[in-house]
Design a protein around this motif. Structure first.
Motif, PDB file in Angstrom:
ATOM      1  N   ARG A  49       0.843  -1.195   0.000  1.00 32.41           N
ATOM      2  CA  ARG A  49       0.000   0.000   0.000  1.00 32.41           C
ATOM      3  C   ARG A  49       0.879   1.246   0.000  1.00 32.41           C
ATOM      4  N   VAL A  50       0.531   2.204  -0.823  1.00 34.51           N
ATOM      5  CA  VAL A  50       1.258   3.476  -0.881  1.00 34.51           C
ATOM      6  C   VAL A  50       0.419   4.532  -0.168  1.00 34.51           C
ATOM      7  N   VAL A  51       1.062   5.252   0.745  1.00 33.93           N
ATOM      8  CA  VAL A  51       0.392   6.371   1.420  1.00 33.93           C
ATOM      9  C   VAL A  51       0.960   7.647   0.816  1.00 33.93           C
ATOM     10  N   PRO A  52       0.197   8.298  -0.087  1.00 35.16           N
ATOM     11  CA  PRO A  52       0.722   9.490  -0.757  1.00 35.16           C
ATOM     12  C   PRO A  52       0.682  10.723   0.135  1.00 35.16           C
ATOM     13  N   HIS A  53       1.717  11.542   0.010  1.00 40.66           N
ATOM     14  CA  HIS A  53       1.794  12.827   0.706  1.00 40.66           C
ATOM     15  C   HIS A  53       1.924  13.875  -0.402  1.00 40.66           C
ATOM     16  N   TRP A  54       0.811  14.533  -0.717  1.00 39.99           N
ATOM     17  CA  TRP A  54       0.761  15.457  -1.859  1.00 39.99           C
ATOM     18  C   TRP A  54       1.474  16.761  -1.548  1.00 39.99           C
ATOM     19  N   LEU A  55       2.216  17.259  -2.520  1.00 40.42           N
ATOM     20  CA  LEU A  55       2.838  18.572  -2.404  1.00 40.42           C
ATOM     21  C   LEU A  55       1.772  19.608  -2.737  1.00 40.42           C
ATOM     22  N   PRO A  56       1.647  20.641  -1.935  1.00 39.30           N
ATOM     23  CA  PRO A  56       0.572  21.628  -2.121  1.00 39.30           C
ATOM     24  C   PRO A  56       0.584  22.260  -3.512  1.00 39.30           C
ATOM     25  N   GLY A  57      -0.580  22.257  -4.147  1.00 41.97           N
ATOM     26  CA  GLY A  57      -0.765  22.925  -5.435  1.00 41.97           C
ATOM     27  C   GLY A  57      -0.083  22.251  -6.611  1.00 41.97           C
ATOM     28  N   ARG A  58       0.358  21.013  -6.451  1.00 44.56           N
ATOM     29  CA  ARG A  58       1.068  20.321  -7.534  1.00 44.56           C
ATOM     30  C   ARG A  58       0.508  18.913  -7.705  1.00 44.56           C
ATOM     31  N   ASP A  59       0.759  18.326  -8.870  1.00 47.53           N
ATOM     32  CA  ASP A  59       0.355  16.953  -9.141  1.00 47.53           C
ATOM     33  C   ASP A  59       1.488  15.988  -8.806  1.00 47.53           C
ATOM     34  N   ILE A  60       2.168  16.275  -7.712  1.00 46.94           N
ATOM     35  CA  ILE A  60       3.309  15.455  -7.299  1.00 46.94           C
ATOM     36  C   ILE A  60       3.107  15.038  -5.847  1.00 46.94           C
ATOM     37  N   PHE A  61       3.418  13.787  -5.558  1.00 52.63           N
ATOM     38  CA  PHE A  61       3.379  13.322  -4.184  1.00 52.63           C
ATOM     39  C   PHE A  61       4.633  12.507  -3.892  1.00 52.63           C
ATOM     40  N   TRP A  62       4.899  12.327  -2.599  1.00 56.36           N
ATOM     41  CA  TRP A  62       6.013  11.482  -2.178  1.00 56.36           C
ATOM     42  C   TRP A  62       5.472  10.376  -1.309  1.00 56.36           C
ATOM     43  N   TYR A  63       6.204   9.272  -1.268  1.00 59.75           N
ATOM     44  CA  TYR A  63       5.859   8.193  -0.356  1.00 59.75           C
ATOM     45  C   TYR A  63       7.120   7.455   0.060  1.00 59.75           C
ATOM     46  N   GLN A  64       7.018   6.790   1.192  1.00 60.96           N
ATOM     47  CA  GLN A  64       8.148   6.021   1.710  1.00 60.96           C
ATOM     48  C   GLN A  64       7.998   4.567   1.268  1.00 60.96           C
ATOM     49  N   ARG A  65       9.074   4.003   0.778  1.00 61.58           N
ATOM     50  CA  ARG A  65       9.076   2.618   0.322  1.00 61.58           C
ATOM     51  C   ARG A  65      10.016   1.814   1.220  1.00 61.58           C
ATOM     52  N   ASP A  66       9.516   0.698   1.733  1.00 64.18           N
ATOM     53  CA  ASP A  66      10.334  -0.155   2.579  1.00 64.18           C
ATOM     54  C   ASP A  66      11.226  -1.029   1.715  1.00 64.18           C
ATOM     55  N   LEU A  67      12.493  -1.115   2.114  1.00 66.02           N
ATOM     56  CA  LEU A  67      13.466  -1.965   1.440  1.00 66.02           C
ATOM     57  C   LEU A  67      13.836  -3.111   2.375  1.00 66.02           C
ATOM     58  N   GLU A  68      14.637  -4.023   1.892  1.00 68.95           N
ATOM     59  CA  GLU A  68      15.031  -5.150   2.731  1.00 68.95           C
ATOM     60  C   GLU A  68      15.736  -4.676   4.001  1.00 68.95           C
ATOM     61  N   LYS A  69      16.590  -3.654   3.856  1.00 67.47           N
ATOM     62  CA  LYS A  69      17.303  -3.110   5.015  1.00 67.47           C
ATOM     63  C   LYS A  69      17.122  -1.603   5.041  1.00 67.47           C
ATOM     64  N   GLY A  70      15.978  -1.149   5.485  1.00 65.63           N
ATOM     65  CA  GLY A  70      15.733   0.284   5.573  1.00 65.63           C
ATOM     66  C   GLY A  70      14.592   0.739   4.694  1.00 65.63           C
ATOM     67  N   HIS A  71      14.692   1.978   4.230  1.00 68.90           N
ATOM     68  CA  HIS A  71      13.637   2.535   3.376  1.00 68.90           C
ATOM     69  C   HIS A  71      14.207   3.674   2.540  1.00 68.90           C
ATOM     70  N   ASP A  72      13.432   4.073   1.539  1.00 69.64           N
ATOM     71  CA  ASP A  72      13.770   5.259   0.765  1.00 69.64           C
ATOM     72  C   ASP A  72      12.487   6.024   0.483  1.00 69.64           C
ATOM     73  N   VAL A  73      12.643   7.228  -0.047  1.00 70.37           N
ATOM     74  CA  VAL A  73      11.507   8.101  -0.322  1.00 70.37           C
ATOM     75  C   VAL A  73      11.503   8.408  -1.817  1.00 70.37           C
ATOM     76  N   LEU A  74      10.338   8.236  -2.447  1.00 71.07           N
ATOM     77  CA  LEU A  74      10.207   8.493  -3.875  1.00 71.07           C
ATOM     78  C   LEU A  74       9.249   9.643  -4.131  1.00 71.07           C
ATOM     79  N   LEU A  75       9.523  10.403  -5.183  1.00 71.61           N
ATOM     80  CA  LEU A  75       8.612  11.434  -5.691  1.00 71.61           C
ATOM     81  C   LEU A  75       7.914  10.866  -6.914  1.00 71.61           C
ATOM     82  N   VAL A  76       6.617  11.101  -7.023  1.00 68.11           N
ATOM     83  CA  VAL A  76       5.855  10.607  -8.159  1.00 68.11           C
ATOM     84  C   VAL A  76       5.116  11.775  -8.799  1.00 68.11           C
ATOM     85  N   ASP A  77       5.277  11.910 -10.117  1.00 64.46           N
ATOM     86  CA  ASP A  77       4.513  12.890 -10.886  1.00 64.46           C
ATOM     87  C   ASP A  77       3.233  12.182 -11.313  1.00 64.46           C
ATOM     88  N   ALA A  78       2.108  12.562 -10.699  1.00 69.76           N
ATOM     89  CA  ALA A  78       0.842  11.877 -10.964  1.00 69.76           C
ATOM     90  C   ALA A  78       0.374  12.059 -12.404  1.00 69.76           C
TER      91      ALA A  78
END
Length: 109
Positions: A49-78
């Protein structure tokens, strides 16, 4: 939802009772079958499941992705569906480690 799970566990338990009492049942096979139950399989699934965090006034959101050892954060252009890292985790970890000597920062944490 919870009661459905309880009923499923009860029915599975009742279904396994004869197998547990049967000496012909291979305990190793039974253990492997139990390991494949829904709960154990679901625990191994990451990023279902992706929990989107929308950037105000833009069609872009970020979400945290779990990795085998830790996590990273991705930006998505909707609008285009393009994904990219939100920042350079290695460069950030290097800068934080340099700013606090003796406290190494893991880029995936």
């Amino acid at each position: 939802m919870r009661s459905a799970r309880l009923w499923a566990m009860l029915l599975a338990n009742l279904a396994l009772q004869p197998a547990l009492a049967d000496p012909a049942v291979d305990p190793a096979r039974l253990a492997r079958a139990i390991a494949l139950t829904r709960t154990s399989v679901v625990a191994q699934i990451r990023n279902a499941r992706v929990v989107p965090h929308w950037l105000p006034g833009r069609d872009i959101f970020w979400y945290q992705r779990d990795l085998e050892k830790g996590h990273d954060v991705l930006l998505v252009d909707a609008a285009t569906g393009a994904k990219r890292p939100a920042f350079d985790t290695l460069a950030l970890a290097t800068a934080l480690t340099a700013a606090a000597p003796g406290d190494a920062v893991d880029p995936l944490q």
